[in-house]
Motif scaffolding. Structure first.
Motif, PDB file in Angstrom:
ATOM      1  N   GLN A 267       0.837  -1.202   0.000  1.00 32.48           N
ATOM      2  CA  GLN A 267       0.000   0.000   0.000  1.00 32.48           C
ATOM      3  C   GLN A 267       0.875   1.257   0.000  1.00 32.48           C
ATOM      4  OE1 GLN A 267      -3.377   0.064   2.563  1.00 32.48           O
ATOM      5  NE2 GLN A 267      -3.688  -2.144   2.465  1.00 32.48           N
ATOM      6  N   VAL A 268       1.369   1.577  -1.188  1.00 31.16           N
ATOM      7  CA  VAL A 268       2.108   2.822  -1.424  1.00 31.16           C
ATOM      8  C   VAL A 268       1.202   3.716  -2.261  1.00 31.16           C
ATOM      9  CG1 VAL A 268       4.166   3.866  -2.431  1.00 31.16           C
ATOM     10  CG2 VAL A 268       4.315   1.612  -1.344  1.00 31.16           C
ATOM     11  N   TYR A 269       0.997   4.944  -1.805  1.00 29.30           N
ATOM     12  CA  TYR A 269       0.035   5.836  -2.455  1.00 29.30           C
ATOM     13  C   TYR A 269       0.706   7.142  -2.868  1.00 29.30           C
ATOM     14  CZ  TYR A 269      -3.407   2.722  -0.306  1.00 29.30           C
ATOM     15  OH  TYR A 269      -4.127   1.633   0.074  1.00 29.30           O
ATOM     16  N   VAL A 270       0.229   7.683  -3.991  1.00 24.11           N
ATOM     17  CA  VAL A 270       0.575   9.039  -4.413  1.00 24.11           C
ATOM     18  C   VAL A 270      -0.737   9.828  -4.466  1.00 24.11           C
ATOM     19  CG1 VAL A 270       1.544  10.514  -6.215  1.00 24.11           C
ATOM     20  CG2 VAL A 270       2.562   8.262  -5.750  1.00 24.11           C
ATOM     21  N   ILE A 271      -0.811  10.864  -3.656  1.00 25.25           N
ATOM     22  CA  ILE A 271      -2.030  11.668  -3.549  1.00 25.25           C
ATOM     23  C   ILE A 271      -1.805  12.980  -4.290  1.00 25.25           C
ATOM     24  CG2 ILE A 271      -3.667  12.724  -1.952  1.00 25.25           C
ATOM     25  CD1 ILE A 271      -2.581  10.761   0.180  1.00 25.25           C
ATOM     26  N   TYR A 312       2.548   8.576   0.328  1.00 22.40           N
ATOM     27  CA  TYR A 312       2.213   8.036   1.649  1.00 22.40           C
ATOM     28  C   TYR A 312       2.332   6.519   1.615  1.00 22.40           C
ATOM     29  CZ  TYR A 312      -0.437   6.717   5.784  1.00 22.40           C
ATOM     30  OH  TYR A 312      -0.814   6.168   6.984  1.00 22.40           O
ATOM     31  N   VAL A 313       3.058   5.972   2.587  1.00 28.39           N
ATOM     32  CA  VAL A 313       3.212   4.525   2.725  1.00 28.39           C
ATOM     33  C   VAL A 313       2.487   4.101   3.998  1.00 28.39           C
ATOM     34  CG1 VAL A 313       4.818   2.604   2.904  1.00 28.39           C
ATOM     35  CG2 VAL A 313       5.433   4.614   1.539  1.00 28.39           C
ATOM     36  N   ASP A 314       1.542   3.206   3.844  1.00 30.02           N
ATOM     37  CA  ASP A 314       0.704   2.766   4.961  1.00 30.02           C
ATOM     38  C   ASP A 314       1.482   1.802   5.867  1.00 30.02           C
ATOM     39  OD1 ASP A 314      -1.783   3.377   5.921  1.00 30.02           O
ATOM     40  OD2 ASP A 314      -2.747   1.599   5.102  1.00 30.02           O
TER      41      ASP A 314
END
Length: 348
Positions: A267-271, A312-314
């Motif tokens: 779960q690696v995200y780019v917002i 953001y890395v969960d």
């Protein structure tokens, strides 16, 4: 965040979002959208339709030469060897023998030459007239360059076309902190954004527009072109984007990667805030990367970052539980002592 089965949604805070996996399909769509949204200056195409001609203005120093007639070429009788020019007066004219006032403002040197040749034929047989502006005589028109250049200031417009690349060169070049993609041009109470990076590094001539009198160029700094890293990375931080392209793989490696002990690598995200978001109701594009996938490194290296993106890395679920317990347990341990103190105060 849970990426499973979610394409979009609406949070209770009033923020709309769309969740997209980072894969070959989404990367292709992002690249196509990038090409479609590239700003192309319509001013450049307009410039190319008409050959450039400098038009004389008030204050310019015009030099008139009539061959074989030194008394007209140098009517003041100057003997220093340096010929004098005719200054264009506030009414747009300059004086010349036999012709009195010659209208100059708003006209080209060729227009004036043709008219003066025709009018001087009344006094001189077959006059040969040359009209030009002295090298230091371009005084009526100028542009202003501010911001991240070595020598900001005013620069004259001459009979040589002055384009964006020429203006940058005349100002001594760009500084190291210049934001090449955010160059602004103020003209006629309108603001046009130009991409000097595409011009200088990709050869996109649509950005190399012809500058006009009164134009104001500003080259901002890169201070606001930041990317933010949060969550379970080795060094959560923010830093200014470099000149050129920056990918998700590069930015993660620059901070030491994700934390192997606490991060949920799936779960690696780019917002990213959508460019089409209406004011007051932001819309977020959230891109999800499963970094445990064999192709994740390739996808991360192809995913281009934008200014103000948040990576953001969960954390893994166990880390969340431990942190929650770490917050609650100290309070639970204090409660018996608080109750005991209350009983003492109440005299029990």
């Amino acid at each position: 965040m849970d990426p499973a089965g979610k394409e979009g949604g609406h949070e209770s805070t009033g923020v709309d979002y769309r969740l997209t996996p980072i894969d070959a399909v989404s990367l292709g769509a992002l690249e196509s959208r990038k090409q479609e949204n590239k700003p192309r200056s319509g001013l450049f195409q307009q410039d190319e339709k008409v050959a450039y001609q400098y038009r004389i203005g008030v204050g310019d120093l015009v030099r008139i030469t009539v061959w074989d007639h030194p008394e007209l070429t140098n009517p003041a009788g100057n003997t220093t060897g340096q010929l004098q020019g005719q200054v264009v007066l506030p009414d747009g004219t300059f004086y010349f023998p036999f012709l009195n006032k010659v209208q100059a403002a708003g006209r080209t040197t060729d227009d004036i030459r043709v008219e003066m040749t025709r009018n001087l034929e009344k006094f001189i047989r077959s006059p040969q007239v040359d009209v030009y502006i002295q090298p230091n005589g371009f005084r009526s028109q100028k542009i202003y360059i501010s911001g991240e250049v070595e020598e900001p200031g005013f620069f004259p417009i001459t009979d040589v076309p002055l384009r964006l690349s020429d203006a940058i060169a005349q100002a001594g070049g760009l500084s190291k902190e210049a934001d090449l993609s955010g160059v602004t041009l103020q003209r006629d109470r309108q603001t046009l954004v130009l991409d000097a990076y595409r011009l200088l590094y990709e050869g996109d001539l649509s950005q190399n527009i012809l500058l006009q009198d009164g134009d104001v160029l500003n080259i901002p700094d890169r201070r606001l072109r930041k990317v933010f890293l949060m969550g379970e990375v080795v060094r959560p931080s923010s830093f200014v984007m470099p000149v050129g392209k920056l990918t998700l793989a590069e930015i993660l490696s620059d901070v030491g990667g994700i934390n192997q002990n606490t991060a949920n690598a799936q779960q690696v995200y780019v917002i990213r805030q959508s460019a089409e978001s209406p004011k007051g109701s932001p819309t977020l594009n959230i891109y999800h990367l499963d970094s445990t996938s064999p192709t994740s490194v390739l996808y991360a290296d192809q995913f281009e970052m934008f200014p103000r993106d948040v990576v953001y890395v969960d954390p893994v679920r166990l880390v969340r539980i431990n942190r929650l317990l770490g917050t609650i347990l100290p309070s639970l341990q204090v409660l018996p002592a608080v109750r005991s103190n209350i009983r003492v105060l109440e005299g029990e």
